[in-house]
Design an enzyme around this catalytic site. Sequence first.
Site, PDB file in Angstrom:
ATOM      1  N   GLU A   1      57.214  77.008  50.677  1.00 16.96           N
ATOM      2  CA  GLU A   1      58.348  77.399  49.836  1.00 16.96           C
ATOM      3  C   GLU A   1      57.881  77.325  48.393  1.00 16.96           C
ATOM      4  OE1 GLU A   1      62.481  76.002  47.944  1.00 16.96           O
ATOM      5  OE2 GLU A   1      62.072  75.174  49.940  1.00 16.96           O
TER       6      GLU A   1
ATOM      7  N   CYS B   1      65.179  74.568  43.411  1.00 14.41           N
ATOM      8  CA  CYS B   1      64.454  75.639  44.100  1.00 14.41           C
ATOM      9  C   CYS B   1      65.310  76.892  44.209  1.00 14.41           C
ATOM     10  CB  CYS B   1      64.031  75.168  45.489  1.00 14.41           C
ATOM     11  SG  CYS B   1      62.912  73.743  45.486  1.00 14.41           S
TER      12      CYS B   1
END
Length: 459
Positions: free
Chosen positions: A229, A263
Site C-alpha cells: 500500500e 493513507c
Amino acid sequence: MTTLQCISPIDGSVYAERAALSAHAAHAAATRARDAQAAWAARPLAERIALVQAGVAAVGAMNDEIVPELAGQMGRPVRFGGEFGGFEERANHMATIAAEALAPIGVEDSDAFLRQIIREPHGVVLVIAPWNYPYMTAINTVAPALIAGNTVVLKHATQTLLVGERMARAFHSAGIPRDVFQNVFLDHATTSDLIGARAFDFVNFTGSVAGGQAMERAAAGTFVPMGLELGGKDPGYVMEDADLDTAVAVLIDGAMFNSGQCCCGIERIYVHESLFDAFVAKSVALVNSYVLGDPRDEATTIGPMAARRFADTVRGQIDAAVAAGATAHIARMAADDGGCYLTPQILTGVTHDMAVMRDESFGPVVGIMPVRDDAEALALMNDSPYGLTASLWTHDVDRALRIGAQVATGTIFLNRADYLDPALCWTGCKTTGKGGGLSVIGYHNLTRPKSYHFRKLQK
C-alpha cells in the site's frame, strides 16, 4: 552499528533511539521465526484466535500510556485518544471471520473422490508498518497473519520506534510465543538483504512509492508474494444534490485530520459549480476554527506534522500553487513555526498542472475545484497516478454506482470518507500498490491454496 532515532516533532528532541540489529542477528531472528512456525500453525485455530484477541486486549490496557507516547513520536493530539478503537475493531473482525475464511473449499466428497482446496499459511510474514497510524496499520496484517498460522516479524517506522515494542510486549504477555511474534529494529540495507535472501515468505509494506519500489527490487527473482500500500491522492466529488453541511464536515476532516497524514486522506475536492462558493466558504470557516499547537495540550485540534521534511514538502506545494495563481484561504496561524507546525490550508484557483493537485501531499492542504458535470469530475478524479479511495456525495445511489464503476480506485465511498471497513478488502490500483488486506481476501493473501485430489479405492 546503526542507531535509529525518533525525533519528536513537538520540539525536535530525540524522543527514543534503538540500535539496529546486525545482519547476523537479523537473520537469526528470521530463522527463529521459521523454526517456530510449524508448531504455531499446528495449534487449533480457536487457540490462535484467543491468543491474538488477548494480545489486542493487552494493547488496550496500555492505552493511557500509548496516547501521549504517540503525541511525542509523531504529533497526533492527545484529545483524539489514540488508535485502539480501530485497532480492536479490525482485529476482532478478522478473528470473527477466520473460521469461515480459512475453511476448506469443498468440490467433491463422494464414494469415488475427495476433492478440495485448503488454505495453508505462507510461513514467515514480514510486516513493515508506517508511522502515521502505527497501531492500526500494523494490526491489519499482524492479526490475520498470526490467526492463519504464520509467524510474524514486525519492523516499524523509525518515527514510531516504540510501537512495535509495545505490541510485542502485549502479545507476549498474552501467551503468544516470543519467536512467533517478533519486533525487530532494522536499517534499510539489512531489510533488503533479508528479503533478497528469502528469509520471509510474504512481505507486507505500507509506505511510499519509492519504498515499495525498493521492496520489489530487493525481492527480484525470489518470487516472494507482497502486499504493497503506497501513495495516494484521494478525491472527493460533491454533486449538486449533496448534503452540503455533511460533505464539508466529512471531507475537510478527511483532508486535515492527523495533520493530513492519512493513507486515505482527501487531497483534492471537486464540487459542482452550483455549490462551489458555499462549499468553500463553509470549509474555510471550519478550518479557521482549528487550534494548531502542542499535541500534548487538550485544546489542540491539529498538531505538528511528523517531521520537518514532510512539512517542507507541503509548504513547497502550497507556495508553488500560489505562485502559479492559486488562492490560499487560511491566514498563517500563530503556532506555525516554519518547521513541523504548519497552518492547514485550503486552496482554490488550482489546476492539475500544479503539484498540489497531482503529487501526494500527505499533509494538511486540500485543493478545491468547481466542475460542470459528472464527465468533468470523472476525468479529473482519474487524472492521477494513484488509486486508493474516492468519495462521492449525492442522494442518488444508482448515479454513484455508475460513477464509481468508472473511477480507477480501490474503494468507492458514498457520503463518507477516510474510513477503513475491515469487512471490505483494503486495496488500491496503479502506483498505490497491489494486493489486499482485511476481509476474507486478506486471509487469502496471507495463505496459499493447496489442492487435494484423492481417488478413493473401492474395497
